[in-house]
Motif scaffolding. Structure first.
Motif, short mmCIF file in Angstrom:
data_model
loop_
_atom_site.label_atom_id
_atom_site.label_comp_id
_atom_site.label_asym_id
_atom_site.label_seq_id
_atom_site.Cartn_x
_atom_site.Cartn_y
_atom_site.Cartn_z
N LYS A 250 18.32 17.47 -7.77
CA LYS A 250 17.54 18.41 -6.95
C LYS A 250 16.13 18.57 -7.50
CE LYS A 250 21.48 20.89 -5.00
NZ LYS A 250 22.11 22.21 -4.75
N LEU A 251 15.57 17.47 -7.96
CA LEU A 251 14.22 17.51 -8.52
C LEU A 251 13.20 18.01 -7.50
CD1 LEU A 251 12.69 13.91 -8.79
CD2 LEU A 251 14.65 14.45 -7.36
N VAL A 252 13.40 17.69 -6.23
CA VAL A 252 12.43 18.13 -5.21
C VAL A 252 12.41 19.65 -5.13
CG1 VAL A 252 11.81 18.06 -2.78
CG2 VAL A 252 12.69 16.01 -3.89
N LEU A 257 9.75 24.71 -6.42
CA LEU A 257 9.83 26.09 -6.91
C LEU A 257 8.81 26.32 -8.02
CD1 LEU A 257 11.54 28.52 -6.12
CD2 LEU A 257 13.18 27.89 -7.89
N ALA A 258 8.59 25.31 -8.85
CA ALA A 258 7.56 25.41 -9.89
C ALA A 258 6.17 25.47 -9.27
CB ALA A 258 7.68 24.23 -10.85
N GLU A 259 5.95 24.74 -8.20
CA GLU A 259 4.64 24.79 -7.52
C GLU A 259 4.35 26.20 -6.99
OE1 GLU A 259 3.77 20.43 -5.64
OE2 GLU A 259 5.33 21.61 -4.68
N GLY A 278 21.50 31.17 -5.37
CA GLY A 278 22.52 31.65 -6.29
C GLY A 278 22.18 31.43 -7.75
N GLU A 279 23.21 31.12 -8.53
CA GLU A 279 23.04 30.94 -9.97
C GLU A 279 22.15 29.75 -10.29
OE1 GLU A 279 24.01 32.82 -12.61
OE2 GLU A 279 24.44 34.28 -11.03
N GLU A 280 22.22 28.72 -9.47
CA GLU A 280 21.37 27.55 -9.69
C GLU A 280 19.90 27.93 -9.60
OE1 GLU A 280 21.46 22.92 -8.26
OE2 GLU A 280 21.66 24.44 -6.69
N ARG A 281 19.56 28.69 -8.58
CA ARG A 281 18.19 29.14 -8.41
C ARG A 281 17.77 30.03 -9.59
NH1 ARG A 281 14.70 29.84 -4.08
NH2 ARG A 281 13.20 31.54 -4.31
N LYS A 282 18.62 30.92 -9.99
CA LYS A 282 18.33 31.84 -11.09
C LYS A 282 18.05 31.06 -12.37
CE LYS A 282 20.33 35.74 -13.65
NZ LYS A 282 21.52 36.63 -13.80
N VAL A 284 17.00 27.90 -12.72
CA VAL A 284 15.74 27.15 -12.64
C VAL A 284 14.55 28.10 -12.73
CG1 VAL A 284 14.31 25.68 -11.15
CG2 VAL A 284 16.77 25.23 -11.38
N LEU A 285 14.64 29.25 -12.08
CA LEU A 285 13.56 30.23 -12.14
C LEU A 285 13.32 30.72 -13.57
CD1 LEU A 285 13.97 32.42 -8.93
CD2 LEU A 285 12.00 31.01 -9.56
N GLN A 286 14.39 30.90 -14.31
CA GLN A 286 14.25 31.34 -15.69
C GLN A 286 13.46 30.32 -16.51
OE1 GLN A 286 18.35 32.02 -16.83
NE2 GLN A 286 18.25 34.21 -16.34
N ILE A 287 13.76 29.04 -16.30
CA ILE A 287 13.04 27.98 -17.01
C ILE A 287 11.57 28.00 -16.61
CG2 ILE A 287 12.79 25.47 -17.23
CD1 ILE A 287 15.88 25.33 -16.79
N ILE A 288 11.31 28.10 -15.32
CA ILE A 288 9.93 28.09 -14.83
C ILE A 288 9.16 29.31 -15.33
CG2 ILE A 288 8.49 28.22 -12.76
CD1 ILE A 288 10.76 26.61 -11.33
N GLU A 289 9.78 30.48 -15.22
CA GLU A 289 9.09 31.72 -15.62
C GLU A 289 8.78 31.71 -17.11
OE1 GLU A 289 11.75 34.70 -14.19
OE2 GLU A 289 11.20 34.39 -12.09
N LYS A 290 9.71 31.22 -17.91
CA LYS A 290 9.46 31.13 -19.35
C LYS A 290 8.30 30.18 -19.63
CE LYS A 290 11.70 30.19 -23.79
NZ LYS A 290 12.97 29.79 -24.46
N GLY A 291 8.27 29.06 -18.93
CA GLY A 291 7.20 28.10 -19.11
C GLY A 291 5.85 28.65 -18.71
#
Length: 302
Positions: A250-252, A257-259, A278-282, A284-291
């Motif tokens: 799900k790289l796209v 989401l990072a964009e 759901g949890e998948e979104r949560k 990925v968002l955690q990784i992006i927000e931390k970055g």
């Protein structure tokens, strides 16, 4: 334009509106952010560009719009991923007509061609056009490996000039150099192997997370090329959790989401893809927000 296969070439996402139309306004915002960061080319219609869902007319619009935006500053490359040789040749002809400067070429889609069939496929396309070509070698995702022996057969075609190296085997950079010298330009196609590949002699990086973080991506490339490896590694270590979002089915969705988080995109995808939930979104968002929160101060490398 004399296309130089080097530097950071973003494999840009295709921007859609909520009602599944091309979002050319947001697309332009992102392309301008890439140019401002100092990228060396733009690649359209790759895996990240949701190529398999685009119509021929949409590809035309994207090429023409990108050429208009870049104003000759960098080359515009379109990916070709077709099921038949006939369709691929037509796509190459269309690309030139619409103003693209080069082609990124995948092996035949769906049918798992053998080495001879794949090589002939590439030859037929190269014979049909004078546009420069980069072979996209990604056996992990597409099931067909372009071997060194196959590149040996292709080297007599002057417009087959580069390889997007996505085998996940970093030693291939050295193997290609040992066998062919500088005959083929090498661009790393795996975000999590980019620094290592450039340090080993790759000419460039077809990048994914650059879509959201263009300045950091360009900084890593330029610092490595300048021999400032330590400074590049510091940025790379910060970047790695984000870069790992690129090596996922799900790289796209991940990168779109990072964009959104960096203000240069939306997360609208074309079905059957759906936005993360759901949890998948949560996760990925955690990784992006931390970055985003720990985004490094970049050294001067110009």
């Amino acid at each position: 334009m004399n296309l130089q296969w080097k530097g950071v070439m973003p494999a840009v996402t295709t921007k859609f509106t909520k009602d599944d139309q091309l979002d050319l306004n947001t697309f332009e915002v992102n392309i301008k952010a890439q140019l401002q960061a100092g990228v060396h080319g733009i690649i359209l219609g790759g895996t990240l560009g949701e190529a398999s869902t685009l119509t021929d007319d949409e590809k035309r619009i994207l090429i023409e719009k990108t050429v208009e935006i870049v104003k000759g500053k960098v080359p515009v490359v379109i990916n070709i991923a077709e099921q038949s040789t006939k369709s691929a040749i037509q796509a190459a002809q269309n690309a030139k007509k619409y103003g693209a400067h080069g082609l990124m070429l995948l092996p035949p889609m769906r049918y798992k061609a053998d080495d001879r069939e794949t090589t002939v496929y590439f030859k037929r396309i190269a014979e049909s056009t004078d546009m420069p070509i980069m072979i996209y070698n990604n056996p992990i995702d597409y099931g067909i490996e372009v071997t060194l022996d196959m590149f040996e057969e292709l080297k007599s075609f002057p417009n087959i000039q580069a390889v997007k190296e996505s085998t996940r085997d970093i030693t291939n950079v050295t193997r290609i150099r040992n066998r062919f010298g500088d005959r083929y330009k090498i661009l790393c196609g795996v975000d999590t192997l980019a620094l290592e590949s450039i340090a080993m002699g790759a000419d460039g990086w077809v990048a994914g997370l650059v879509c959201a973080f263009p300045k950091e991506t360009v900084a890593i490339y330029e610092l490595v090329k300048a021999g400032r490896i330590g400074e590049a590694i510091e940025i790379y270590r910060w970047f790695m959790p984000l870069l790992e979002l690129d090596i996922h089915k799900k790289l796209v969705q991940n990168i779109k989401l990072a964009e959104v988080a960096t203000g240069i995109g939306t997360e609208f995808v074309r079905e059957p893809r759906l936005p993360l939930a759901g949890e998948e979104r949560k996760r990925v968002l955690q990784i992006i927000e931390k970055g985003v929160k720990s985004r490094p101060t970049l050294p001067n490398f110009s």
